[in-house]
Scaffold this motif. Structure first.
Motif, PDB file in Angstrom:
ATOM      1  N   GLN A  23      20.414  34.708 -14.513  1.00  0.00           N
ATOM      2  CA  GLN A  23      20.592  35.965 -15.238  1.00  0.00           C
ATOM      3  C   GLN A  23      20.674  37.161 -14.293  1.00  0.00           C
ATOM      4  O   GLN A  23      21.506  38.054 -14.491  1.00  0.00           O
ATOM      5  N   LYS A  24      19.816  37.176 -13.270  1.00  0.00           N
ATOM      6  CA  LYS A  24      19.788  38.304 -12.341  1.00  0.00           C
ATOM      7  C   LYS A  24      21.117  38.455 -11.601  1.00  0.00           C
ATOM      8  O   LYS A  24      21.600  39.563 -11.396  1.00  0.00           O
ATOM      9  N   THR A  25      21.694  37.327 -11.198  1.00  0.00           N
ATOM     10  CA  THR A  25      22.957  37.365 -10.458  1.00  0.00           C
ATOM     11  C   THR A  25      24.172  37.450 -11.370  1.00  0.00           C
ATOM     12  O   THR A  25      25.269  37.739 -10.908  1.00  0.00           O
ATOM     13  N   GLY A  26      23.972  37.164 -12.658  1.00  0.00           N
ATOM     14  CA  GLY A  26      25.095  37.185 -13.602  1.00  0.00           C
ATOM     15  C   GLY A  26      25.917  35.909 -13.569  1.00  0.00           C
ATOM     16  O   GLY A  26      26.989  35.845 -14.148  1.00  0.00           O
ATOM     17  N   ILE A  27      25.418  34.893 -12.880  1.00  0.00           N
ATOM     18  CA  ILE A  27      26.161  33.629 -12.796  1.00  0.00           C
ATOM     19  C   ILE A  27      26.218  32.941 -14.146  1.00  0.00           C
ATOM     20  O   ILE A  27      27.264  32.446 -14.550  1.00  0.00           O
ATOM     21  N   LEU A  28      25.094  32.908 -14.852  1.00  0.00           N
ATOM     22  CA  LEU A  28      25.048  32.333 -16.201  1.00  0.00           C
ATOM     23  C   LEU A  28      24.226  33.261 -17.091  1.00  0.00           C
ATOM     24  O   LEU A  28      23.195  33.780 -16.666  1.00  0.00           O
ATOM     25  N   SER A  29      24.672  33.426 -18.329  1.00  0.00           N
ATOM     26  CA  SER A  29      23.931  34.268 -19.267  1.00  0.00           C
ATOM     27  C   SER A  29      22.692  33.540 -19.775  1.00  0.00           C
ATOM     28  O   SER A  29      22.574  32.311 -19.646  1.00  0.00           O
ATOM     29  N   ASN A  38      19.033  22.954 -23.571  1.00  0.00           N
ATOM     30  CA  ASN A  38      18.948  22.183 -24.813  1.00  0.00           C
ATOM     31  C   ASN A  38      20.014  21.087 -24.889  1.00  0.00           C
ATOM     32  O   ASN A  38      20.247  20.526 -25.956  1.00  0.00           O
ATOM     33  N   ASN A  39      20.681  20.835 -23.761  1.00  0.00           N
ATOM     34  CA  ASN A  39      21.719  19.805 -23.672  1.00  0.00           C
ATOM     35  C   ASN A  39      22.889  20.069 -24.616  1.00  0.00           C
ATOM     36  O   ASN A  39      23.508  19.149 -25.139  1.00  0.00           O
ATOM     37  N   ASN A  40      23.189  21.338 -24.835  1.00  0.00           N
ATOM     38  CA  ASN A  40      24.302  21.755 -25.679  1.00  0.00           C
ATOM     39  C   ASN A  40      25.464  22.139 -24.763  1.00  0.00           C
ATOM     40  O   ASN A  40      25.400  23.145 -24.062  1.00  0.00           O
ATOM     41  N   ALA A  41      26.521  21.345 -24.780  1.00  0.00           N
ATOM     42  CA  ALA A  41      27.651  21.569 -23.878  1.00  0.00           C
ATOM     43  C   ALA A  41      28.680  22.552 -24.437  1.00  0.00           C
ATOM     44  O   ALA A  41      29.772  22.682 -23.903  1.00  0.00           O
ATOM     45  N   ASN A  42      28.336  23.273 -25.484  1.00  0.00           N
ATOM     46  CA  ASN A  42      29.249  24.251 -26.073  1.00  0.00           C
ATOM     47  C   ASN A  42      29.167  25.559 -25.281  1.00  0.00           C
ATOM     48  O   ASN A  42      28.643  26.564 -25.749  1.00  0.00           O
ATOM     49  N   ILE A  43      29.678  25.500 -24.050  1.00  0.00           N
ATOM     50  CA  ILE A  43      29.657  26.650 -23.154  1.00  0.00           C
ATOM     51  C   ILE A  43      31.092  27.028 -22.812  1.00  0.00           C
ATOM     52  O   ILE A  43      32.026  26.271 -23.051  1.00  0.00           O
ATOM     53  N   SER A  44      31.259  28.195 -22.237  1.00  0.00           N
ATOM     54  CA  SER A  44      32.599  28.666 -21.889  1.00  0.00           C
ATOM     55  C   SER A  44      33.154  27.916 -20.675  1.00  0.00           C
ATOM     56  O   SER A  44      32.397  27.340 -19.884  1.00  0.00           O
TER      57      SER A  44
END
Length: 81
Positions: A23-29, A38-44
């Motif tokens: 979050q701090k680096t903005g790499i992933l929200s 949560n093992n949810n692969a519904n990512i961009s």
């Protein structure tokens, strides 16, 4: 449905990525990190690209398609097939 092949959250942690650092680096929200945890692969695709870069892997090493009759029927009904 697209699913992760393994614990991507654990692999990211092993590579040195924490939720705070992501979050701090903005790499992933925060939302993306929560999904991964949560093992949810519904990512961009952008997030998938970043994960591939961090883990030095190709997308096919991270995800796979698991056929779901119900989901497929719903999609194809909307598609008109």
């Amino acid at each position: 449905m697209i699913k992760f092949k393994f614990d991507v959250s654990g692999a990211l942690k092993t590579a040195g990525m924490t939720s705070y650092k992501a979050q701090k680096t903005g790499i992933l929200s925060q939302d993306t990190w929560r999904k991964i945890k949560n093992n949810n692969a519904n990512i961009s695709m952008e997030s998938l690209n970043r994960i591939c870069a961090i883990l030095k892997m190709q997308p096919e090493h991270l995800i796979y398609y698991e056929k779901s009759e119900e989901e497929e029927k719903e999609i194809l009904d909307k598609f008109g097939k």
